[in-house]
Scaffold this motif. Structure first.
Motif, PDB file in Angstrom:
ATOM      1  N   VAL A 132       3.021-162.081  17.149  1.00  0.00           N
ATOM      2  CA  VAL A 132       1.751-161.769  16.291  1.00  0.00           C
ATOM      3  C   VAL A 132       2.200-159.924  15.892  1.00  0.00           C
ATOM      4  CG1 VAL A 132      -0.565-160.735  15.319  1.00  0.00           C
ATOM      5  CG2 VAL A 132      -0.219-163.158  17.587  1.00  0.00           C
ATOM      6  N   VAL A 133       2.534-159.674  14.533  1.00  0.00           N
ATOM      7  CA  VAL A 133       3.362-158.489  14.084  1.00  0.00           C
ATOM      8  C   VAL A 133       2.480-157.801  12.891  1.00  0.00           C
ATOM      9  CG1 VAL A 133       5.737-158.687  14.890  1.00  0.00           C
ATOM     10  CG2 VAL A 133       4.706-158.997  12.601  1.00  0.00           C
ATOM     11  N   GLY A 134       3.148-156.717  12.670  1.00  0.00           N
ATOM     12  CA  GLY A 134       2.232-155.611  11.577  1.00  0.00           C
ATOM     13  C   GLY A 134       1.516-154.195  11.887  1.00  0.00           C
ATOM     14  N   LYS A 180      -4.843-157.599  14.743  1.00  0.00           N
ATOM     15  CA  LYS A 180      -2.978-158.669  16.164  1.00  0.00           C
ATOM     16  C   LYS A 180      -4.541-158.664  16.412  1.00  0.00           C
ATOM     17  CE  LYS A 180       0.410-155.391  15.972  1.00  0.00           C
ATOM     18  NZ  LYS A 180      -0.612-154.762  15.597  1.00  0.00           N
ATOM     19  N   SER A 181      -4.774-158.426  17.306  1.00  0.00           N
ATOM     20  CA  SER A 181      -5.284-157.938  18.614  1.00  0.00           C
ATOM     21  C   SER A 181      -6.624-159.547  18.848  1.00  0.00           C
ATOM     22  CB  SER A 181      -6.245-157.303  20.092  1.00  0.00           C
ATOM     23  OG  SER A 181      -4.803-156.901  20.142  1.00  0.00           O
ATOM     24  N   ASP A 183       1.514-161.070  21.120  1.00  0.00           N
ATOM     25  CA  ASP A 183       0.659-159.802  20.614  1.00  0.00           C
ATOM     26  C   ASP A 183       1.869-158.398  20.335  1.00  0.00           C
ATOM     27  OD1 ASP A 183      -1.169-158.117  19.335  1.00  0.00           O
ATOM     28  OD2 ASP A 183      -2.346-157.671  21.186  1.00  0.00           O
ATOM     29  N   THR A 184       1.816-158.173  19.874  1.00  0.00           N
ATOM     30  CA  THR A 184       3.343-156.971  19.947  1.00  0.00           C
ATOM     31  C   THR A 184       2.188-155.814  19.501  1.00  0.00           C
ATOM     32  OG1 THR A 184       3.416-156.643  17.420  1.00  0.00           O
ATOM     33  CG2 THR A 184       4.060-158.129  18.334  1.00  0.00           C
ATOM     34  N   MET A 209       0.753-159.809  10.071  1.00  0.00           N
ATOM     35  CA  MET A 209      -0.456-159.761   9.302  1.00  0.00           C
ATOM     36  C   MET A 209      -0.922-158.382   8.712  1.00  0.00           C
ATOM     37  SD  MET A 209      -3.054-161.291  12.197  1.00  0.00           S
ATOM     38  CE  MET A 209      -4.107-160.139  11.783  1.00  0.00           C
ATOM     39  N   GLU A 242       4.913-153.100   6.355  1.00  0.00           N
ATOM     40  CA  GLU A 242       4.966-154.573   5.813  1.00  0.00           C
ATOM     41  C   GLU A 242       5.709-155.418   5.653  1.00  0.00           C
ATOM     42  OE1 GLU A 242       0.696-153.659   6.230  1.00  0.00           O
ATOM     43  OE2 GLU A 242       2.595-153.188   4.580  1.00  0.00           O
ATOM     44  N   ASN A 259      -5.666-160.387   6.809  1.00  0.00           N
ATOM     45  CA  ASN A 259      -6.730-160.773   7.654  1.00  0.00           C
ATOM     46  C   ASN A 259      -8.233-159.872   6.783  1.00  0.00           C
ATOM     47  OD1 ASN A 259      -7.870-161.271   9.851  1.00  0.00           O
ATOM     48  ND2 ASN A 259      -8.056-159.280  11.149  1.00  0.00           N
TER      49      ASN A 259
END
Length: 450
Positions: free
Chosen positions: A181-183, A189-190, A230-231, A265, A276, A295
């Motif tokens: 999950v990146v962004g 993300k979390s 999760d990054t 994301m 992005e 999102n």
């Protein structure tokens, strides 16, 4: 992946070395101190070994200037993320108090350091090398980044630290699908991870950068095993206070390397922008599958055409991710979040798909009949046959008489035909053009066919 950070005070030649190592000129090079303010990160290769290289801004330990202070913080972040540090100094100017301060900090970091004495392009300057031994590092390499002098010994010493991956998945058990999950920070993300897992696995906050590390969590859904990554923007112990968007790239890159599919994301209330685009480029360069997740869609004022217009804007900005599906969700309300794993499953199936050689060559034959290959140096390019070399991502090798003569536009045309007819619409694909071994081209080849 093994990472090397180039650090030092301003204007010692860090960006020049960075550009020489990666073989291009993406970093701005100028005589003005501090011209590189943000870190540049790239993947480099030397003698068959790949590694990450980080170009940092100049380090000014005591400066109160806001920009220089941020440069100091991002340099400390580069040190934190790297496995090996190149401390770069100017051989013409000799040791300065700033060099000594940086060296002191690096010794405390516990990281391995190679001292790189730059601008050593004359015999007179070679004698100055001994002056830098007092900085306390055993590995000292005199170089001239501008003239590519001394780079081989430096890189040979560096890549000697790189070890091959030893992790092996169990043969009797299906490997879980890994999702990164990146962004940019605060895109949700979390929150998305928590909703997917059905529990509060991550700390969630509206303060950008709350997550300080990449966390892998395994779970089961839809009858399959998954690992979701999760990054973070930064690590907790780095204590970075500057704009966190600058620090998310390395953590995102590391997560993408481990993943099969990346969830990019985008904050629906803000839209996609430069950050992005940068992270999407990392996904594309790594050859990973991607799903674009917009999102906070519940907070967007919309009509029946808002989603179409929004997706069109994303496609125009991220043209190289034309294959990536776009999903509009709300991580906080759970709206359409359940759809994500379904789409990831579809994308993953295409990402690992193989096509029969006969079917692939049928597509190639039809494509060349519909649109002839280009002319190269007065001769028509001929495409003999194709085969799928690998999956994840699907990679196709096409044999041609003049591989260099297949223009980018024609490569894109062939890729589109393979996507449409081969069922690869939701995955990145790679085309490699090769000359068949033993095959002659040009006049001899045409003469032999008569």
């Amino acid at each position: 992946m093994f990472y090397i950070a180039i650090v030092g005070r301003p204007n010692v030649g860090k960006s020049t070395l960075f550009n020489k190592i990666i073989g291009g000129r993406p970093a701005i090079v100028d005589d003005t101190p501090g011209v590189t303010r943000d870190r540049n990160v790239a993947i480099a290769e030397w003698r068959g070994k790949k590694f990450g290289i980080i170009d940092s801004g100049g380090f000014e330990p005591e400066s109160r200037d806001k920009i220089l202070s941020q440069m100091r913080e991002q340099t400390m972040m580069a040190i934190e993320e790297a496995d090996l540090i190149f401390l770069m100094v100017d051989g013409r100017e000799g040791v300065t108090s700033v060099d000594e301060d940086i060296a002191k900090r690096l010794r405390k970091s516990g990281k391995r350091v190679s001292l790189v004495v730059n601008k050593m392009d004359s015999h007179k300057q070679e004698s100055a090398e001994a002056d830098f031994m007092g900085l306390g590092f055993e590995d000292v390499f005199p170089i001239s980044a501008e003239h590519s002098i001394g780079l081989d010994p430096l890189l040979k010493n560096a890549v000697g630290e790189i070890k091959e991956e030893e992790h092996v998945e169990p043969e009797d058990e299906e490997r879980p699908v890994r999702i990164a999950v990146v962004g940019k920070p605060n895109a949700g993300k979390s929150s998305l991870v928590n909703t997917l897992l059905g529990k509060s696995r991550m700390m969630v906050s509206d303060v950008p950068g709350t997550t300080r590390d990449a966390i892998d969590t395994e779970f089961t859904a839809r009858g399959k095993r998954w690992v979701i990554i999760d990054t973070a923007g930064i690590r907790r112990k780095a204590k970075v206070t500057a704009k966190l968007e600058k620090y998310s790239v390395i953590m995102a890159m590391k997560a993408i390397e481990r993943a099969d599919v990346a969830l990019l994301m985008i904050d629906g209330t803000e839209g996609a922008a430069a950050q992005e685009t940068k992270i999407a480029g990392l996904v594309q360069e790594a050859g990973k599958a991607c799903v674009i997740v917009v999102n906070k869609w519940d907070a967007v004022e919309k009509d029946e055409k808002t989603a179409l217009r929004y997706e069109e804007g994303i496609r125009n900005l991220l043209k190289f991710l034309v294959h990536a599906p776009v999903i509009f969700v709300s991580a906080t309300t759970g709206q359409r979040v359940s759809k994500i794993l379904e789409v990831v499953e579809e994308v993953g199936a295409e990402y690992n798909k193989r096509i029969a050689t006969s079917a692939l060559n049928g597509i190639l034959e039809e494509a060349t009949k519909r649109k002839e290959p280009p002319v190269f140096r007065g001769k028509r390019v001929k495409l003999y046959f194709a085969t799928q070399a690998s999956a994840a991502p699907p990679t196709f090798v096409i044999m041609a008489n003049y591989p260099d003569g297949v223009h980018f536009s024609y490569q894109r045309y062939l890729a589109n035909r393979i996507r449409e007819q081969g069922g690869f619409n939701k995955t990145p694909i790679r085309l490699l053009f090769r000359k068949p071994a033993g095959r002659r081209t040009g006049e001899r080849e045409r003469g032999g066919k008569r």
